[in-house]
Design a protein around this motif. Structure first.
Motif, mmCIF file in Angstrom:
data_model
loop_
_atom_site.group_PDB
_atom_site.id
_atom_site.type_symbol
_atom_site.label_atom_id
_atom_site.label_comp_id
_atom_site.label_asym_id
_atom_site.label_seq_id
_atom_site.Cartn_x
_atom_site.Cartn_y
_atom_site.Cartn_z
ATOM 1 N N ILE A 255 0.851 -1.179 0.000
ATOM 2 C CA ILE A 255 0.000 0.000 0.000
ATOM 3 C C ILE A 255 0.894 1.239 0.000
ATOM 4 C CG2 ILE A 255 -1.770 1.279 1.301
ATOM 5 C CD1 ILE A 255 -2.588 -1.400 2.567
ATOM 6 N N PRO A 256 0.631 2.215 -0.867
ATOM 7 C CA PRO A 256 1.426 3.451 -0.823
ATOM 8 C C PRO A 256 1.373 4.084 0.555
ATOM 9 C CG PRO A 256 0.139 3.367 -2.843
ATOM 10 C CD PRO A 256 -0.342 2.225 -1.977
ATOM 11 N N SER A 257 2.510 4.559 1.042
ATOM 12 C CA SER A 257 2.599 5.054 2.419
ATOM 13 C C SER A 257 2.167 6.518 2.533
ATOM 14 C CB SER A 257 4.032 4.893 2.941
ATOM 15 O OG SER A 257 4.037 4.907 4.356
ATOM 16 N N THR A 258 0.927 6.773 2.122
ATOM 17 C CA THR A 258 0.317 8.080 2.313
ATOM 18 C C THR A 258 -0.381 8.086 3.665
ATOM 19 O OG1 THR A 258 -1.734 7.346 1.272
ATOM 20 C CG2 THR A 258 -0.064 8.331 -0.164
ATOM 21 N N GLN A 259 -0.929 9.233 4.054
ATOM 22 C CA GLN A 259 -1.678 9.284 5.314
ATOM 23 C C GLN A 259 -2.837 8.307 5.281
ATOM 24 O OE1 GLN A 259 -2.869 13.237 6.447
ATOM 25 N NE2 GLN A 259 -4.116 12.560 8.151
ATOM 26 N N LEU B 101 3.972 -3.406 8.643
ATOM 27 C CA LEU B 101 5.188 -2.600 8.644
ATOM 28 C C LEU B 101 4.933 -1.328 7.846
ATOM 29 C CD1 LEU B 101 7.839 -5.396 7.985
ATOM 30 C CD2 LEU B 101 7.432 -4.196 10.139
ATOM 31 N N ILE B 102 5.342 -0.194 8.409
ATOM 32 C CA ILE B 102 5.062 1.113 7.818
ATOM 33 C C ILE B 102 6.348 1.737 7.262
ATOM 34 C CG2 ILE B 102 4.148 3.432 8.286
ATOM 35 C CD1 ILE B 102 2.054 1.227 8.462
ATOM 36 N N ASP B 103 6.195 2.483 6.160
ATOM 37 C CA ASP B 103 7.319 3.224 5.549
ATOM 38 C C ASP B 103 8.489 2.307 5.184
ATOM 39 O OD1 ASP B 103 6.109 5.671 5.506
ATOM 40 O OD2 ASP B 103 6.929 6.344 7.409
ATOM 41 N N VAL B 104 8.195 1.287 4.410
ATOM 42 C CA VAL B 104 9.209 0.332 3.975
ATOM 43 C C VAL B 104 9.901 0.836 2.708
ATOM 44 C CG1 VAL B 104 9.533 -1.980 3.010
ATOM 45 C CG2 VAL B 104 8.105 -1.652 5.039
ATOM 46 N N ASN B 105 11.231 0.750 2.687
ATOM 47 C CA ASN B 105 12.002 1.177 1.519
ATOM 48 C C ASN B 105 12.250 0.044 0.539
ATOM 49 O OD1 ASN B 105 12.874 3.067 3.878
ATOM 50 N ND2 ASN B 105 13.475 4.157 2.023
ATOM 51 N N GLU B 106 12.474 -1.159 1.082
ATOM 52 C CA GLU B 106 12.725 -2.335 0.251
ATOM 53 C C GLU B 106 12.027 -3.531 0.884
ATOM 54 O OE1 GLU B 106 16.880 -3.072 -0.360
ATOM 55 O OE2 GLU B 106 17.372 -0.941 -0.452
ATOM 56 N N VAL C 27 4.569 1.257 1.399
ATOM 57 C CA VAL C 27 5.811 1.556 0.690
ATOM 58 C C VAL C 27 6.102 3.049 0.764
ATOM 59 C CG1 VAL C 27 7.009 1.454 -1.515
ATOM 60 C CG2 VAL C 27 5.453 -0.394 -0.851
ATOM 61 N N ARG C 28 7.249 3.386 1.320
ATOM 62 C CA ARG C 28 7.654 4.778 1.460
ATOM 63 C C ARG C 28 7.815 5.433 0.090
ATOM 64 N NH1 ARG C 28 10.470 7.752 5.500
ATOM 65 N NH2 ARG C 28 11.831 9.381 4.669
ATOM 66 N N PRO C 29 7.274 6.635 -0.112
ATOM 67 C CA PRO C 29 7.407 7.316 -1.404
ATOM 68 C C PRO C 29 8.864 7.518 -1.795
ATOM 69 C CG PRO C 29 5.775 8.425 -0.023
ATOM 70 C CD PRO C 29 6.457 7.409 0.843
ATOM 71 N N SER C 30 9.119 7.437 -3.091
ATOM 72 C CA SER C 30 10.447 7.668 -3.674
ATOM 73 C C SER C 30 11.482 6.643 -3.221
ATOM 74 C CB SER C 30 10.941 9.089 -3.349
ATOM 75 O OG SER C 30 10.043 10.066 -3.842
ATOM 76 N N SER C 31 11.030 5.443 -2.861
ATOM 77 C CA SER C 31 11.960 4.391 -2.442
ATOM 78 C C SER C 31 12.672 3.759 -3.631
ATOM 79 C CB SER C 31 11.218 3.304 -1.656
ATOM 80 O OG SER C 31 10.695 3.814 -0.457
ATOM 81 N N VAL C 32 11.945 3.622 -4.734
ATOM 82 C CA VAL C 32 12.526 3.038 -5.949
ATOM 83 C C VAL C 32 12.104 3.883 -7.139
ATOM 84 C CG1 VAL C 32 12.478 0.688 -5.020
ATOM 85 C CG2 VAL C 32 10.544 1.528 -6.350
ATOM 86 N N THR C 33 12.775 3.663 -8.264
ATOM 87 C CA THR C 33 12.382 4.330 -9.499
ATOM 88 C C THR C 33 11.387 3.440 -10.227
ATOM 89 O OG1 THR C 33 14.543 5.396 -9.699
ATOM 90 C CG2 THR C 33 13.197 5.254 -11.691
ATOM 91 N N PRO C 34 10.176 3.940 -10.507
ATOM 92 C CA PRO C 34 9.192 3.112 -11.215
ATOM 93 C C PRO C 34 9.741 2.647 -12.563
ATOM 94 C CG PRO C 34 8.173 5.116 -10.352
ATOM 95 C CD PRO C 34 9.658 5.277 -10.188
ATOM 96 N N THR C 35 9.660 1.352 -12.817
ATOM 97 C CA THR C 35 10.217 0.780 -14.038
ATOM 98 C C THR C 35 9.124 0.057 -14.816
ATOM 99 O OG1 THR C 35 12.301 0.404 -12.859
ATOM 100 C CG2 THR C 35 12.013 -0.705 -14.967
ATOM 101 N N PRO C 36 8.894 0.438 -16.062
ATOM 102 C CA PRO C 36 7.856 -0.229 -16.862
ATOM 103 C C PRO C 36 8.182 -1.694 -17.118
ATOM 104 C CG PRO C 36 8.455 1.897 -17.826
ATOM 105 C CD PRO C 36 9.482 1.594 -16.774
ATOM 106 N N ALA C 37 7.155 -2.507 -17.194
ATOM 107 C CA ALA C 37 7.268 -3.921 -17.559
ATOM 108 C C ALA C 37 5.925 -4.300 -18.178
ATOM 109 C CB ALA C 37 7.576 -4.792 -16.341
ATOM 110 N N PRO C 38 5.681 -3.876 -19.426
ATOM 111 C CA PRO C 38 4.352 -3.953 -20.044
ATOM 112 C C PRO C 38 3.724 -5.336 -20.041
ATOM 113 C CG PRO C 38 5.823 -2.597 -21.362
ATOM 114 C CD PRO C 38 6.678 -3.268 -20.319
ATOM 115 N N THR C 39 2.472 -5.370 -19.645
ATOM 116 C CA THR C 39 1.651 -6.578 -19.705
ATOM 117 C C THR C 39 0.251 -6.162 -20.147
ATOM 118 O OG1 THR C 39 0.862 -6.394 -17.417
ATOM 119 C CG2 THR C 39 2.904 -7.623 -17.762
#
Length: 316
Positions: free
Chosen positions: A89-93, A111-116, A147-159
């Motif tokens: 779940i995105p780690s928004t409020q 677990l809250i605010d996970v980076n990996e 998932v903490r924002p800006s933890s990873v760079t979004p990478t496309p993987a088309p399906t």
């Protein structure tokens, strides 16, 4: 492979960056399955572009009318039916509240605010304003994480995802808080702070709200977003919704420019993963220089206008 449920956050009809980051992480854990609650169907293509092999669409009209609880009910039902490997779940409020409620209903750890998140469910979290990195694992139930924002760079993987309609019956408890009005926030031409590739932030050294026009001017010339330190927002120089730091927003742009920011650990926690950091400060001992890739010791009111003029020349 087991499914990994990813709750989708939609803003202005678009899938936000935090969801795309969660989908990127989910691909290493199993088959990403996006969960869309009360959102338009036109986000399916974007979700497929970033690896969602399935989209659970809970688009009943009543799901849009109530706060938080319906989304928890949808996730609870899917977890019990699909037995996923994990829930992201995105780690928004809102996301943190959903995760907490879902953990209670499932009698599951959270677990809250996970980076990996490793394949075995071990999560990496940065705590104490970035001063400590810890490894954690849910010991009761499946990995349920925000998932903490800006933890990873979004990478496309088309399906091409399969769309699966989800029917949910809400209880009286789910309807305890109702949305009575929605007001669309007015937005300017600048990119959203947490999604911008360039961020220019001002701190206490900017001196006043009027002087923040200098920060805005540089940001506009670079096509970036404007941020502020906690000291600047607490002093009334700039609105609190633009605060970058532990108690503000987390950003990870390609370029972060810090103007008149000392670099207290609270601020660093919100921007230290930026790819390139440029700092301007008249104090040569300012902590921000320990983090900066490029530092200028000088008066920002002399340095920034010169930089702005040079940018104009190169753009012209």
């Amino acid at each position: 492979m087991a499914e990994v449920l990813v709750l989708v956050k939609v803003a202005d009809g678009k899938v936000n960056k935090a969801t795309l980051e969660a989908l990127t992480i989910a691909r290493s854990l199993g088959e990403p399955a996006a969960v869309v609650v009360g959102a338009p169907a036109d986000v399916v293509e974007t979700l497929g572009e970033y690896g969602a092999t399935k989209v659970y669409a809970a688009d009943a009209e009543e799901l849009r009318d109530y706060l938080v609880a319906p989304k928890v009910t949808v996730l609870e039902q899917l977890v019990r039916e699909a037995s996923p490997a994990a829930v992201l779940i995105p780690s928004t409020q809102e996301g943190k509240e959903i995760a907490g409620r879902l953990a209670v209903r499932l009698d599951n750890g959270v677990l809250i605010d996970v980076n990996e998140l490793a394949v075995d469910g071990t999560a990496t979290q940065v705590v104490f304003a970035g001063g400590t990195i810890v490894k954690s694992r849910v010991t009761r139930g499946i990995p349920l994480v925000t998932v903490r924002p800006s933890s990873v760079t979004p990478t496309p993987a088309p399906t091409t995802p399969a769309v699966v309609p989800v029917s949910v019956t809400l209880s009286d408890a789910d309807k305890a808080a109702r949305v009575v009005e929605r007001v669309v926030e007015a937005k300017g031409a600048r990119p959203e702070l947490t999604e911008a590739s360039i961020v220019v932030s001002g701190g206490r050294g900017v001196g006043s709200a009027d002087n923040f026009k200098l920060v805005e001017e540089l940001a506009d010339l670079l096509g970036g977003a404007v941020g502020a330190s906690r000291a600047a927002t607490d002093s009334g120089f700039y609105p609190h919704q633009f605060q970058v730091g532990q108690t503000g927003k987390t950003v990870s742009p390609q370029l972060y420019v810090a103007l008149g920011i000392s670099g207290a650990i609270q601020h660093r926690a919100g921007m230290q993963t930026s790819k390139t950091i440029v700092a301007v400060n008249k104090d040569a001992e300012a902590p921000i220089f320990e983090l900066a890739d490029f530092g200028v010791v000088g008066d920002l009111f002399a340095v920034v206008p010169q930089a702005a003029e040079e940018i104009r020349k190169r753009k012209g």
